[in-house]
Design a protein around this motif. Structure first.
Motif, PDB file in Angstrom:
ATOM      1  N   ILE A   2       0.894  -1.353  -0.260  1.00  0.00           N
ATOM      2  CA  ILE A   2       0.529  -0.432  -0.155  1.00  0.00           C
ATOM      3  C   ILE A   2       0.584   1.527  -0.584  1.00  0.00           C
ATOM      4  O   ILE A   2       1.998   1.658   0.163  1.00  0.00           O
ATOM      5  CB  ILE A   2      -0.846  -0.074   0.759  1.00  0.00           C
ATOM      6  N   ASN A   3       0.576   1.945  -1.621  1.00  0.00           N
ATOM      7  CA  ASN A   3       1.668   3.216  -0.612  1.00  0.00           C
ATOM      8  C   ASN A   3       1.113   3.804   0.656  1.00  0.00           C
ATOM      9  O   ASN A   3       0.161   4.256   0.886  1.00  0.00           O
ATOM     10  CB  ASN A   3       0.675   4.171  -1.808  1.00  0.00           C
ATOM     11  N   ASP A   4       2.158   4.948   1.452  1.00  0.00           N
ATOM     12  CA  ASP A   4       2.544   5.099   2.016  1.00  0.00           C
ATOM     13  C   ASP A   4       2.491   6.680   2.271  1.00  0.00           C
ATOM     14  O   ASP A   4       3.657   7.252   2.065  1.00  0.00           O
ATOM     15  CB  ASP A   4       3.427   4.513   3.340  1.00  0.00           C
ATOM     16  N   GLU A   5       1.428   7.387   1.917  1.00  0.00           N
ATOM     17  CA  GLU A   5       1.345   8.748   0.787  1.00  0.00           C
ATOM     18  C   GLU A   5       1.648   9.662   1.981  1.00  0.00           C
ATOM     19  O   GLU A   5       1.861  10.897   1.744  1.00  0.00           O
ATOM     20  CB  GLU A   5      -0.027   9.389  -0.220  1.00  0.00           C
ATOM     21  N   GLY A   6       1.230   9.519   2.642  1.00  0.00           N
ATOM     22  CA  GLY A   6       1.425  10.428   4.070  1.00  0.00           C
ATOM     23  C   GLY A   6       2.936  10.219   4.720  1.00  0.00           C
ATOM     24  O   GLY A   6       3.175  11.625   5.415  1.00  0.00           O
ATOM     25  N   ARG A   7       4.418   9.883   4.050  1.00  0.00           N
ATOM     26  CA  ARG A   7       5.366   9.816   5.286  1.00  0.00           C
ATOM     27  C   ARG A   7       6.434  10.142   3.987  1.00  0.00           C
ATOM     28  O   ARG A   7       6.222  10.624   2.529  1.00  0.00           O
ATOM     29  CB  ARG A   7       5.470   8.054   4.984  1.00  0.00           C
ATOM     30  N   GLY A   8       7.030  10.874   4.502  1.00  0.00           N
ATOM     31  CA  GLY A   8       8.320  11.608   4.213  1.00  0.00           C
ATOM     32  C   GLY A   8       9.873  11.851   5.475  1.00  0.00           C
ATOM     33  O   GLY A   8       9.238  11.006   6.297  1.00  0.00           O
ATOM     34  N   PRO A   9      10.767  11.953   4.855  1.00  0.00           N
ATOM     35  CA  PRO A   9      11.377  12.625   6.040  1.00  0.00           C
ATOM     36  C   PRO A   9      10.573  12.838   6.965  1.00  0.00           C
ATOM     37  O   PRO A   9      11.041  13.765   6.920  1.00  0.00           O
ATOM     38  CB  PRO A   9      12.534  13.027   4.633  1.00  0.00           C
ATOM     39  N   GLU A  29     -16.530  -3.685  -1.509  1.00  0.00           N
ATOM     40  CA  GLU A  29     -17.171  -4.612  -2.658  1.00  0.00           C
ATOM     41  C   GLU A  29     -16.197  -5.450  -3.188  1.00  0.00           C
ATOM     42  O   GLU A  29     -15.291  -5.658  -2.810  1.00  0.00           O
ATOM     43  CB  GLU A  29     -17.702  -3.675  -3.518  1.00  0.00           C
ATOM     44  N   ALA A  30     -16.930  -7.081  -3.137  1.00  0.00           N
ATOM     45  CA  ALA A  30     -15.956  -7.621  -3.844  1.00  0.00           C
ATOM     46  C   ALA A  30     -14.840  -6.775  -5.212  1.00  0.00           C
ATOM     47  O   ALA A  30     -15.330  -6.583  -5.896  1.00  0.00           O
ATOM     48  CB  ALA A  30     -17.168  -8.894  -4.875  1.00  0.00           C
ATOM     49  N   GLY A  31     -13.256  -7.929  -5.242  1.00  0.00           N
ATOM     50  CA  GLY A  31     -13.138  -7.208  -6.071  1.00  0.00           C
ATOM     51  C   GLY A  31     -11.781  -6.011  -5.544  1.00  0.00           C
ATOM     52  O   GLY A  31     -10.744  -5.290  -6.057  1.00  0.00           O
ATOM     53  N   GLU A  32     -12.589  -5.167  -5.113  1.00  0.00           N
ATOM     54  CA  GLU A  32     -11.827  -3.745  -4.188  1.00  0.00           C
ATOM     55  C   GLU A  32     -10.421  -3.920  -3.612  1.00  0.00           C
ATOM     56  O   GLU A  32     -10.662  -4.800  -2.766  1.00  0.00           O
ATOM     57  CB  GLU A  32     -12.981  -2.561  -3.753  1.00  0.00           C
ATOM     58  N   ALA A  33      -9.984  -3.180  -3.763  1.00  0.00           N
ATOM     59  CA  ALA A  33      -8.762  -3.420  -2.810  1.00  0.00           C
ATOM     60  C   ALA A  33      -8.148  -2.066  -2.466  1.00  0.00           C
ATOM     61  O   ALA A  33      -8.430  -1.100  -2.809  1.00  0.00           O
ATOM     62  CB  ALA A  33      -7.335  -3.726  -2.695  1.00  0.00           C
ATOM     63  N   VAL A  34      -7.780  -1.448  -1.050  1.00  0.00           N
ATOM     64  CA  VAL A  34      -7.044  -1.000  -0.524  1.00  0.00           C
ATOM     65  C   VAL A  34      -6.012  -0.573  -1.649  1.00  0.00           C
ATOM     66  O   VAL A  34      -4.543  -1.492  -1.199  1.00  0.00           O
ATOM     67  CB  VAL A  34      -7.042  -0.822   0.536  1.00  0.00           C
ATOM     68  N   VAL A  35      -5.499   0.668  -2.269  1.00  0.00           N
ATOM     69  CA  VAL A  35      -3.983   1.180  -2.847  1.00  0.00           C
ATOM     70  C   VAL A  35      -2.709   2.514  -1.972  1.00  0.00           C
ATOM     71  O   VAL A  35      -2.139   2.717  -2.628  1.00  0.00           O
ATOM     72  CB  VAL A  35      -4.495   0.758  -4.167  1.00  0.00           C
ATOM     73  N   GLY A  36      -3.775   2.843  -1.192  1.00  0.00           N
ATOM     74  CA  GLY A  36      -3.100   4.564  -1.144  1.00  0.00           C
ATOM     75  C   GLY A  36      -4.182   4.344   0.511  1.00  0.00           C
ATOM     76  O   GLY A  36      -5.086   4.784   0.983  1.00  0.00           O
ATOM     77  N   ARG A  50      -7.223   8.604   4.667  1.00  0.00           N
ATOM     78  CA  ARG A  50      -8.131   8.620   4.088  1.00  0.00           C
ATOM     79  C   ARG A  50      -7.651   7.390   3.430  1.00  0.00           C
ATOM     80  O   ARG A  50      -5.561   7.257   3.208  1.00  0.00           O
ATOM     81  CB  ARG A  50      -8.245  10.293   2.960  1.00  0.00           C
ATOM     82  N   LEU A  51      -8.535   6.838   2.886  1.00  0.00           N
ATOM     83  CA  LEU A  51      -7.964   5.074   1.895  1.00  0.00           C
ATOM     84  C   LEU A  51      -8.076   5.541   0.261  1.00  0.00           C
ATOM     85  O   LEU A  51      -9.899   5.383   0.198  1.00  0.00           O
ATOM     86  CB  LEU A  51      -8.759   4.042   2.559  1.00  0.00           C
ATOM     87  N   THR A  52      -6.928   5.053  -0.821  1.00  0.00           N
ATOM     88  CA  THR A  52      -7.748   4.620  -1.797  1.00  0.00           C
ATOM     89  C   THR A  52      -8.120   3.763  -1.989  1.00  0.00           C
ATOM     90  O   THR A  52      -6.910   2.772  -1.739  1.00  0.00           O
ATOM     91  CB  THR A  52      -6.981   5.694  -2.907  1.00  0.00           C
ATOM     92  N   ILE A  53      -9.298   3.391  -2.480  1.00  0.00           N
ATOM     93  CA  ILE A  53      -9.672   2.441  -2.873  1.00  0.00           C
ATOM     94  C   ILE A  53      -9.497   2.396  -4.458  1.00  0.00           C
ATOM     95  O   ILE A  53     -10.409   2.892  -5.367  1.00  0.00           O
ATOM     96  CB  ILE A  53     -11.323   1.817  -2.333  1.00  0.00           C
ATOM     97  N   ALA A  54      -9.241   0.886  -4.905  1.00  0.00           N
ATOM     98  CA  ALA A  54      -9.334   0.677  -6.652  1.00  0.00           C
ATOM     99  C   ALA A  54     -10.123  -0.300  -6.258  1.00  0.00           C
ATOM    100  O   ALA A  54     -10.968  -1.782  -5.846  1.00  0.00           O
ATOM    101  CB  ALA A  54      -7.682   0.336  -7.176  1.00  0.00           C
TER     102      ALA A  54
END
Length: 316
Positions: A2-9, A29-36, A50-54
């Motif tokens: 999963i992308n860790d969009e909030g992480r930085g130095p 829903e069926a076939g969905e996944a957390v990607v961010g 905030r979760l991005t769902i594909a």
């Protein structure tokens, strides 16, 4: 991964904990996944993600995960929020939609709630204040017009006369008089559905239009004056005393109804800033993190003193 969009130095990871992630995925829903995953800032009592769902067709949507970490009565808070979101789904109030919740952390590492993500942003600066205050007042009238089939729990007072902490350098005589006001029994009132933490930090805007009201964990039953007083206090501390005093009038202009006489109004209106006195740093720190660095603890205490003096002068 999963992308860790909030992480930085130098910043900690905002990744969702394993058990909670597995629970979230069971709500999709069926076939969905957390990607961010991205951190949402500004909250005081909860971790917000905030979760991005594909979706299988390539589309995406966003959800918000709210987790209470080491917070007392978190099951009660999440139960209130879930009940409020369920109730508001059939109303005109722009609240998130409930996706799932685990109030006792039976499946997650910590008590958690999953809801839809709303467009818009919180606005804590002085931009378009007149329009935004009017919009806040209209929105609060809509919230108070909600009629639940089953009433939520009664409001809980956030302070007592013996726990108020007057700021250093404040007007001791005025604060003593204000404390005596809330030492009296609460006035009788006609109860309404309350948000209980309605203030600019929990309202989303696009321009001067409200797109969402969030953080319903304190939803309860009580006098409309309580919600109005809370928003007024926040406006006074964020933008100055005049805006706090203006909010009650804006609420009535929008069709809202407050206590019938000045002494009753004073009781509710002064109770909220006195409650704020007990931990100014607790709620002012998120304002600084959100782009108001000038709102130091000392600056907010000075505004709080000015506002209590103004309320006592106007209604006392």
């Amino acid at each position: 991964m999963i992308n860790d969009e909030g992480r930085g130095p130098g910043r900690p990871s905002v990744a969702v904990r394993p058990l909670t992630l597995a629970w979230v995925e069971r709500q999709l829903e069926a076939g969905e996944a957390v990607v961010g995953v991205a951190a949402l800032h500004g909250g005081i009592t909860a971790e917000m993600r905030r979760l991005t769902i594909a979706a299988p067709d390539g589309g995406t949507r966003e959800l918000v995960l709210r987790s209470f970490v080491d917070v007392e009565r978190s099951d009660e808070w999440l139960g209130r929020e879930a009940g409020a979101l369920t109730l508001l789904a059939a109303s005109v109030v722009p609240a998130p939609g409930l996706v799932g919740f685990d109030p006792a952390a039976e499946q997650c590492e910590y008590p958690s709630l999953l809801m839809t993500h709303l467009a818009g942003r919180t606005v804590l600066r002085d931009e378009c204040l007149s329009e935004r205050v009017a919009a806040l007042a209209r929105q609060l009238v809509e919230i108070h017009a909600v009629r639940p089939v089953e009433r939520p729990g009664e409001y809980v007072a956030l302070t007592t006369a013996d726990t108020v902490v007057p700021p250093k350098g404040s007007d001791a005589a005025v604060w003593a008089a204000a404390i005596e006001v809330i030492r009296e029994p609460a006035p009788a009132y006609d109860g309404r559905f309350l948000h209980r933490d309605f203030q600019p930090g929990n309202v989303l805007f696009e321009g001067s239009r409200i797109t969402g009201v969030v953080d319903w964990a304190g939803a309860c039953w009580g006098p409309t004056d309580l919600d109005v007083a809370h928003c007024a206090t926040n406006l006074a501390l964020l933008h100055g005393t005049a805006w706090g005093l203006r909010f009650a009038a804006a609420y009535e202009e929008a069709g809202g109804v407050l206590a019938a006489n000045a002494s009753e109004r004073l009781y509710w209106q002064v109770r909220d800033p006195l409650a704020a006195s007990e931990d100014v740093e607790f709620f002012s720190q998120p304002w600084r993190e959100a782009g108001r660095p000038e709102l130091t603890t000392q600056a907010v205490e000075q505004r709080l003193d000015a506002y209590v003096i103004a309320v006592m002068d106007a209604l006392g």
